[in-house]
Design a protein around this motif. Sequence first.
Motif, short mmCIF file in Angstrom:
data_model
loop_
_atom_site.label_atom_id
_atom_site.label_comp_id
_atom_site.label_asym_id
_atom_site.label_seq_id
_atom_site.Cartn_x
_atom_site.Cartn_y
_atom_site.Cartn_z
N ALA A 1 0.82 -1.20 0.00
CA ALA A 1 0.00 0.00 0.00
C ALA A 1 0.86 1.26 0.00
CB ALA A 1 -0.93 -0.01 1.22
N GLY A 2 1.91 1.27 0.80
CA GLY A 2 2.81 2.43 0.84
C GLY A 2 3.75 2.47 -0.34
N ALA A 3 4.16 1.29 -0.83
CA ALA A 3 5.12 1.25 -1.93
C ALA A 3 4.55 1.86 -3.21
CB ALA A 3 5.56 -0.18 -2.18
N PHE A 4 3.28 1.57 -3.50
CA PHE A 4 2.67 2.13 -4.70
C PHE A 4 2.56 3.65 -4.61
CE2 PHE A 4 0.60 -1.99 -6.12
CZ PHE A 4 1.36 -2.06 -7.26
N SER A 5 2.10 4.15 -3.47
CA SER A 5 1.98 5.59 -3.32
C SER A 5 3.36 6.25 -3.29
CB SER A 5 1.18 5.95 -2.07
OG SER A 5 1.60 5.19 -0.96
N GLY A 6 4.35 5.56 -2.73
CA GLY A 6 5.71 6.09 -2.76
C GLY A 6 6.26 6.15 -4.17
N PHE A 7 5.88 5.18 -4.99
CA PHE A 7 6.30 5.18 -6.40
C PHE A 7 5.79 6.42 -7.12
CE2 PHE A 7 5.04 3.80 -10.77
CZ PHE A 7 6.31 3.75 -11.32
N LEU A 8 4.58 6.86 -6.77
CA LEU A 8 4.02 8.05 -7.40
C LEU A 8 4.79 9.31 -7.04
CD1 LEU A 8 0.19 7.39 -7.00
CD2 LEU A 8 1.63 6.99 -9.00
N LEU A 9 5.45 9.31 -5.88
CA LEU A 9 6.20 10.49 -5.47
C LEU A 9 7.39 10.74 -6.37
CD1 LEU A 9 6.23 10.16 -1.56
CD2 LEU A 9 4.79 11.64 -2.96
N VAL A 10 8.00 9.67 -6.88
CA VAL A 10 9.18 9.84 -7.73
C VAL A 10 8.83 9.88 -9.21
CG1 VAL A 10 10.66 8.74 -6.02
CG2 VAL A 10 9.65 7.36 -7.82
N ALA A 11 7.54 9.72 -9.55
CA ALA A 11 7.12 9.71 -10.94
C ALA A 11 7.50 10.98 -11.70
CB ALA A 11 5.62 9.46 -11.04
N PRO A 12 7.43 12.18 -11.08
CA PRO A 12 7.79 13.38 -11.85
C PRO A 12 9.22 13.36 -12.40
CG PRO A 12 6.58 14.01 -9.89
CD PRO A 12 6.85 12.53 -9.78
N ILE A 13 10.15 12.82 -11.63
CA ILE A 13 11.53 12.77 -12.12
C ILE A 13 11.69 11.67 -13.17
CG2 ILE A 13 12.55 11.17 -10.46
CD1 ILE A 13 14.11 14.50 -11.51
N LEU A 14 10.90 10.59 -13.04
CA LEU A 14 10.97 9.51 -14.02
C LEU A 14 10.41 9.94 -15.37
CD1 LEU A 14 9.77 6.51 -11.80
CD2 LEU A 14 12.12 7.17 -12.35
N ALA A 15 9.61 11.00 -15.37
CA ALA A 15 8.99 11.49 -16.61
C ALA A 15 9.88 12.48 -17.36
CB ALA A 15 7.65 12.15 -16.29
#
Length: 263
Positions: free
Chosen positions: A70-84
Amino acid sequence: MPMLETEKALQQSRQFGVKPIPLLRPLGWLARGWQDLLRCPGASLLHGLVMALVGGLILWLARDRFWLLAGAFSGFLLVAPILATGLYVISRDLEMGREPSLAHVIEAWRPRDGRLVVFGVLLAFAGIGWVTTSAALITGFAEAPINTPDQFLRHVVLNEDSHLFEAWLGLGALLAAPMFASTMIAVPLMLDSKVGEVSILGAVFTSWRVVMEYPAPVALWAALIMLLTLLGMASAMLGLIVVLPWLGHASWHAYRDLVKKAQ
């Protein structure tokens, strides 16, 4: 010294003005992002595939540990801007009438001044912090072990005798809101600015100015991002192959629509 750095960052941020936008402008960003996806589907979908595979890896590693998932998925979204970042480069090339290339994408990741690299590391630490906090909250206060989605739903979400789910959502929002405000404009602005023109802190201040001046359209944009991302995840991650590059391209157009170099 910290005060001097803050003053310098504020001065850098004042170089950029904030353009006025109507409430429903985020829908236009999605439309233009979709056009970029159709114009350069190969590289765009490759980005989406890689990010979807990362999401799938998280799902596999935590398949029987939903307290972590549950936390890992939402944590993944936090770094999405740099991955884009690569998607921003593609949209910039299309905007300039240039043919997008893998070389341009790779060039954006070369740490010439280190801003994107350092910012990515900071976002990663924020993601790790949330994953740790989420896991500790769920395992520490849930009335039973949480290893499956069904157990999370029964013992956390639908548990009328506990406020754990509300606390979990509240803590997540407490972290997600400032992170979104800090990253919405910062990454494309750093990518688009010259070396030394704006620091990480200056880009973050600019992003915050955008959010504070137009909170309603920004809130709609955040809701659209969350909705589309959840739909992508609900399709066994396959939808993320399209959704993530679509949102990445749209985020570039959000930056272009909102920020201008002050005269």
